[in-house]
Write a protein that holds these residues in place. Sequence first.
Motif, PDB file in Angstrom:
ATOM      1  N   ALA A  56      87.520  30.613  78.202  1.00 34.26           N
ATOM      2  CA  ALA A  56      87.873  30.706  76.782  1.00 34.26           C
ATOM      3  C   ALA A  56      86.676  30.357  75.898  1.00 34.26           C
ATOM      4  O   ALA A  56      86.767  30.423  74.672  1.00 34.26           O
ATOM      5  CB  ALA A  56      89.060  29.796  76.477  1.00 34.26           C
ATOM      6  N   GLY A  57      85.568  29.961  76.516  1.00 35.06           N
ATOM      7  CA  GLY A  57      84.344  29.704  75.773  1.00 35.06           C
ATOM      8  C   GLY A  57      84.188  28.284  75.254  1.00 35.06           C
ATOM      9  O   GLY A  57      83.399  28.038  74.348  1.00 35.06           O
ATOM     10  N   PHE A  58      84.935  27.355  75.835  1.00 35.74           N
ATOM     11  CA  PHE A  58      84.867  25.973  75.376  1.00 35.74           C
ATOM     12  C   PHE A  58      84.127  25.082  76.371  1.00 35.74           C
ATOM     13  O   PHE A  58      84.290  25.235  77.586  1.00 35.74           O
ATOM     14  CB  PHE A  58      86.276  25.374  75.223  1.00 35.74           C
ATOM     15  CG  PHE A  58      87.057  25.901  74.062  1.00 35.74           C
ATOM     16  CD1 PHE A  58      86.807  25.479  72.767  1.00 35.74           C
ATOM     17  CD2 PHE A  58      88.079  26.819  74.270  1.00 35.74           C
ATOM     18  CE1 PHE A  58      87.549  25.963  71.698  1.00 35.74           C
ATOM     19  CE2 PHE A  58      88.831  27.314  73.204  1.00 35.74           C
ATOM     20  CZ  PHE A  58      88.557  26.881  71.915  1.00 35.74           C
ATOM     21  N   SER A  59      83.353  24.132  75.827  1.00 39.74           N
ATOM     22  CA  SER A  59      82.910  22.991  76.628  1.00 39.74           C
ATOM     23  C   SER A  59      84.029  21.952  76.533  1.00 39.74           C
ATOM     24  O   SER A  59      84.931  22.091  75.699  1.00 39.74           O
ATOM     25  CB  SER A  59      81.622  22.399  76.049  1.00 39.74           C
ATOM     26  OG  SER A  59      81.856  21.908  74.737  1.00 39.74           O
ATOM     27  N   GLN A  60      83.967  20.919  77.349  1.00 36.47           N
ATOM     28  CA  GLN A  60      84.972  19.847  77.215  1.00 36.47           C
ATOM     29  C   GLN A  60      84.924  19.290  75.795  1.00 36.47           C
ATOM     30  O   GLN A  60      85.959  19.046  75.175  1.00 36.47           O
ATOM     31  CB  GLN A  60      84.697  18.721  78.221  1.00 36.47           C
ATOM     32  CG  GLN A  60      85.066  19.077  79.641  1.00 36.47           C
ATOM     33  CD  GLN A  60      84.889  17.906  80.600  1.00 36.47           C
ATOM     34  OE1 GLN A  60      84.224  16.925  80.271  1.00 36.47           O
ATOM     35  NE2 GLN A  60      85.472  18.014  81.773  1.00 36.47           N
ATOM     36  N   GLU A  61      83.697  19.118  75.295  1.00 40.89           N
ATOM     37  CA  GLU A  61      83.484  18.576  73.957  1.00 40.89           C
ATOM     38  C   GLU A  61      84.119  19.449  72.871  1.00 40.89           C
ATOM     39  O   GLU A  61      84.836  18.956  72.001  1.00 40.89           O
ATOM     40  CB  GLU A  61      81.969  18.480  73.734  1.00 40.89           C
ATOM     41  CG  GLU A  61      81.558  17.797  72.456  1.00 40.89           C
ATOM     42  CD  GLU A  61      81.619  16.283  72.561  1.00 40.89           C
ATOM     43  OE1 GLU A  61      82.240  15.680  71.665  1.00 40.89           O
ATOM     44  OE2 GLU A  61      81.052  15.722  73.521  1.00 40.89           O
ATOM     45  N   SER A  62      83.857  20.760  72.928  1.00 47.49           N
ATOM     46  CA  SER A  62      84.348  21.630  71.851  1.00 47.49           C
ATOM     47  C   SER A  62      85.863  21.821  71.929  1.00 47.49           C
ATOM     48  O   SER A  62      86.536  21.914  70.905  1.00 47.49           O
ATOM     49  CB  SER A  62      83.628  22.984  71.861  1.00 47.49           C
ATOM     50  OG  SER A  62      83.856  23.689  73.057  1.00 47.49           O
ATOM     51  N   LEU A  63      86.411  21.835  73.132  1.00 40.18           N
ATOM     52  CA  LEU A  63      87.868  21.935  73.266  1.00 40.18           C
ATOM     53  C   LEU A  63      88.521  20.663  72.738  1.00 40.18           C
ATOM     54  O   LEU A  63      89.512  20.719  72.004  1.00 40.18           O
ATOM     55  CB  LEU A  63      88.271  22.165  74.731  1.00 40.18           C
ATOM     56  CG  LEU A  63      89.784  22.282  74.964  1.00 40.18           C
ATOM     57  CD1 LEU A  63      90.385  23.451  74.195  1.00 40.18           C
ATOM     58  CD2 LEU A  63      90.101  22.401  76.454  1.00 40.18           C
ATOM     59  N   ALA A  64      87.957  19.533  73.103  1.00 39.88           N
ATOM     60  CA  ALA A  64      88.482  18.244  72.631  1.00 39.88           C
ATOM     61  C   ALA A  64      88.500  18.224  71.104  1.00 39.88           C
ATOM     62  O   ALA A  64      89.505  17.853  70.484  1.00 39.88           O
ATOM     63  CB  ALA A  64      87.631  17.100  73.172  1.00 39.88           C
ATOM     64  N   HIS A  65      87.394  18.654  70.495  1.00 39.43           N
ATOM     65  CA  HIS A  65      87.292  18.680  69.041  1.00 39.43           C
ATOM     66  C   HIS A  65      88.356  19.607  68.435  1.00 39.43           C
ATOM     67  O   HIS A  65      88.994  19.279  67.431  1.00 39.43           O
ATOM     68  CB  HIS A  65      85.891  19.126  68.620  1.00 39.43           C
ATOM     69  CG  HIS A  65      85.688  19.102  67.142  1.00 39.43           C
ATOM     70  ND1 HIS A  65      85.494  17.931  66.433  1.00 39.43           N
ATOM     71  CD2 HIS A  65      85.678  20.108  66.233  1.00 39.43           C
ATOM     72  CE1 HIS A  65      85.365  18.231  65.142  1.00 39.43           C
ATOM     73  NE2 HIS A  65      85.473  19.538  64.993  1.00 39.43           N
ATOM     74  N   ALA A  66      88.557  20.759  69.068  1.00 40.24           N
ATOM     75  CA  ALA A  66      89.495  21.761  68.549  1.00 40.24           C
ATOM     76  C   ALA A  66      90.933  21.255  68.540  1.00 40.24           C
ATOM     77  O   ALA A  66      91.723  21.640  67.684  1.00 40.24           O
ATOM     78  CB  ALA A  66      89.402  23.051  69.370  1.00 40.24           C
ATOM     79  N   ILE A  67      91.295  20.395  69.487  1.00 44.25           N
ATOM     80  CA  ILE A  67      92.679  19.920  69.519  1.00 44.25           C
ATOM     81  C   ILE A  67      92.824  18.467  69.077  1.00 44.25           C
ATOM     82  O   ILE A  67      93.921  17.935  69.081  1.00 44.25           O
ATOM     83  CB  ILE A  67      93.338  20.145  70.903  1.00 44.25           C
ATOM     84  CG1 ILE A  67      92.546  19.459  72.005  1.00 44.25           C
ATOM     85  CG2 ILE A  67      93.496  21.618  71.203  1.00 44.25           C
ATOM     86  CD1 ILE A  67      93.127  19.680  73.374  1.00 44.25           C
ATOM     87  N   GLY A  68      91.692  17.847  68.716  1.00 42.01           N
ATOM     88  CA  GLY A  68      91.772  16.516  68.115  1.00 42.01           C
ATOM     89  C   GLY A  68      91.902  15.373  69.098  1.00 42.01           C
ATOM     90  O   GLY A  68      92.597  14.392  68.824  1.00 42.01           O
TER      91      GLY A  68
END
Length: 72
Positions: A17-29
């Motif tokens: 889906a194109g996410f790093s752990q960091e960016s996914l975490a940020h996206a869902i808070g």
Amino acid sequence: GQMARPRRELAARRKAAGFSQESLAHAIGVDRSTVARWESGGTAPQPELRAKLARRLGLDLAGLRELLDDDR
């Protein structure tokens, strides 16, 4: 107790889906370490986060449940 089983499909889906752990975490808070624990099998996402997580990964809730392999 049960040994934690890594959720490799969850990590693969996140990367697809194109996410790093960091960016996914940020996206869902949540914190990056939270995403890391979900993937390592240490913890599972809280029910109130699952819809957000599923949407980001392009899954429905049933698909997410399958990836999480929630048999506990």
